[in-house]
Design an enzyme around this catalytic site. Structure first.
Site, short mmCIF file in Angstrom:
data_model
loop_
_atom_site.label_atom_id
_atom_site.label_comp_id
_atom_site.label_asym_id
_atom_site.label_seq_id
_atom_site.Cartn_x
_atom_site.Cartn_y
_atom_site.Cartn_z
CB THR A 192 5.88 90.62 24.90
OG1 THR A 192 5.71 92.04 25.10
CG2 THR A 192 7.31 90.35 24.44
NE ARG B 21 5.11 100.89 34.05
CZ ARG B 21 6.26 101.06 33.43
NH1 ARG B 21 6.35 101.88 32.41
NH2 ARG B 21 7.35 100.41 33.81
CG ASP C 231 16.68 100.07 30.63
OD1 ASP C 231 17.40 99.95 29.63
OD2 ASP C 231 16.55 101.13 31.26
N GLY D 199 14.62 97.58 37.13
CA GLY D 199 13.21 97.92 37.11
C GLY D 199 12.28 96.87 37.68
CD GLU D 200 10.66 93.60 36.10
OE1 GLU D 200 9.74 93.12 36.80
OE2 GLU D 200 10.45 94.34 35.11
#
Length: 561
Positions: free
Chosen positions: A160, A282, A187, A424-425
């Site tokens: 991606t 992160r 996920d 997670g969004e």
């Protein structure tokens, strides 16, 4: 010359084939049932037979090795939290026997009758090179690609390139070109694929009819943990085996917005804050949740919410039901909670991440949403004590926590501050309606996960605030023992009779195992060998990064204590 025990078992064991050939330089009889390959030694020098579970075999190939026609059987032995790939080799008497054995074993592991062709497969593999730990490309190159090549399963590999790319691919894909999509990611990318399929012209039926696979390559990997994909190798094995299961989806709708679909959780309050705000950390890998958790728990926020819900035991969900929410005509059966809350979680699976068991009574296809809310009486001290061992689900049973299984819910924020998080969004802090779509998706899974650990009727409908149905340790046993008890074939009848006679005479017998795995069958490297793939292998740079993250996590937990 069957052994006594084998003779006794023949009536309930259906052997699909039988070949006499060689293994590790010794003559054996190779048999197969619907669940196992059984190796029976011909000479008495071998006292025990051995077995290999077919659920562990993913490839069978012919080769010419040391001037002999051979059959290589590739399998993944599952041990606790990882898989180890082994190649078991059998030496055939001639090429005709080799071809026949390969053909029959390939049909058996594909669960296809011998007189029928094996169905065509072509898999689209999507890799997120930037997500989570950024190890997904390495996982593809080192584990997934070699296993797919050995199994002879055609695939197309794509990385991606931007946020939402997987959603666009799934939305525009010609489904006739592929038989499934597999994601190597956390996920988030899998959520993009689900939503890309769900927003097609076919609607939710596209998710239902098109199988998906998930190989852990992200930070949290909550779905993988919940369905037994404990490592990339084990997950790849399950994808190649092609065993499928249904999984529940959540349809999430906010005012004047298109629906969004989730499979993991919808959260608001503390857990949403930790997940979303830790995005800027992160660099810390999996430790980012722990670090941000310390920040948010020691500076606890409390949110004013109104929560409506329908109990699943009283109002079971159906896939195409139209739900009348509070204020709509025909709305009934709704219960309400209102006040200040630390967090609210609506989950379809037990694990939010690799080590966070949030809903121990959840199951990926039980047709329910597990609603967990923590009211304002929860203190930072309480939450920190639970956080030190999140895999134990110690919050269940605590007075500030209410835990119910529901079929639909609505969360109304009563203040502007706050945020929602779906898989997670981030979502806006608006009135949010959630409906379960039972068994709406299809995913590759290990067959041992196709059974429930409990019935909904066994759980208290007014709230699971005590462990009065099952123990949490039992509930967290979603990490099933893949190498379960299996058929064992004992020593040959003559030798067994001698053993029984010696027992009668009072002679001590050395302990012998009831089952012999093929992993221990051969004493030399000729019969069974390790493949190049090992999940513990990594480059030095990766090892150093893992050590740094481990040290950071340990230091953070020490600070919490």
């Amino acid at each position: 010359n069957f052994s006594t025990i084998e003779t006794q078992q023949r009536n309930r064991m259906s052997f699909l084939f039988s070949f006499e050939l060689s293994h590790a330089g010794k003559r054996i009889v190779l048999k197969a049932t619907e669940s196992e390959i059984v190796v029976i030694p011909i000479k008495r020098s071998f006292a025990k037979a051995a077995y290999l579970k077919l659920s562990e075999v993913f490839a069978v190939n012919k080769l010419f090795y040391k001037k002999k026609f051979c059959v290589d059987v590739s399998a993944v032995f599952i041990n606790k939290e990882k898989g180890t790939e082994k190649i078991i080799q059998f030496q055939c008497d001639n090429e005709e026997q080799c071809d026949l054995l390969v053909d029959q074993m390939q049909h058996i592991i594909a669960r296809v009758p011998l007189n029928e062709p094996i169905p065509r497969r072509k898999v689209l593999i999507l890799v997120n090179p930037y997500g989570g730990t950024k190890k997904a490309p390495k996982i593809f190159k080192k584990i997934v690609k070699p296993m797919f090549d050995k199994a002879g399963v055609p695939y197309v590999h794509k990385e991606t390139e931007y946020a939402g790319h997987a959603r666009d691919i799934a939305h525009n894909l010609d489904l006739n070109d592929y038989t499934s999509i597999v994601s190597i990611s956390g996920d988030g990318l899998f959520n993009e694929i689900v939503n890309g399929l769900a927003t097609r012209e076919e609607g939710i039926e596209a998710v239902s009819s098109f199988p998906l696979g998930l190989i852990p390559g992200g930070t949290s990997n909550g779905l993988c943990k919940s369905i037994g994909h404990i490592s990339p190798m084990v997950a790849t094995l399950n994808v190649l085996k092609g065993m499928k299961s249904r999984f529940d989806l959540m349809k999430v709708t906010q005012k004047d917005k298109d629906p969004i679909y989730g499979f993991l959780s919808l959260t608001t309050g503390l857990i949403a804050d930790i997940d979303i705000e830790s995005e800027k950390m992160r660099w810390a890998g999996e430790a980012r949740m722990t670090l941000m958790g310390v920040v948010r728990i020691t500076n606890l926020r409390k949110y004013s919410l109104r929560i409506w819900y329908k109990l699943a035991s009283e109002h079971p969900a159906q896939l195409h039901d139209e739900v009348a929410f509070p204020g709509d005509p025909g709305a009934r059966g709704w219960k309400k909670m209102e006040g200040k809350f630390v967090t609210a979680v609506a989950a379809s699976v037990p694990w939010l991440s690799n080590d966070h068991l949030i809903c121990p009574y959840s199951y990926h296809s039980d047709g329910c949403i597990d609603l967990v809310v923590m009211d304002e009486s929860a203190s930072s001290r309480n939450i920190l004590s639970w956080m030190l061992k999140p895999e134990a689900a110690k919050h269940v049973g605590a007075p500030p926590v209410k835990y119910v299984k529901v079929s639909a819910l609505r969360i109304e924020p009563l203040e502007e501050r706050g945020i929602f998080n779906i898989d997670g969004e981030a979502l806006e802090n608006l009135q949010t309606d959630v409906v379960v779509l039972p068994r709406a998706g299809t995913i590759f899974i290990h067959p041992d996960f196709e059974s429930f650990l409990w019935d909904l009727a066994d759980l208290p409908s007014d709230g699971i605030n005590t462990h009065n149905a099952i123990h949490v340790d039992d509930a967290s046993a979603h990490d099933v023992e893949h190498r379960a008890d299996s058929v064992s074939i004992a020593m040959e009848g003559e030798e067994e009779q001698q053993e029984q006679q010696e027992k009668k005479e009072g002679k001590e017998q050395p302990a012998t195992p009831d089952n012999n795995s093929l992993e221990e069958f051969a004493d030399d490297e000729e019969g069974i060998r390790d493949d190049d793939v090992d999940e513990d292998d990594d480059d030095e740079e990766g090892d150093e990064e893992d050590e740094q993250v481990d040290e950071l996590t340990a230091a953070t937990k020490e600070m919490v204590v």
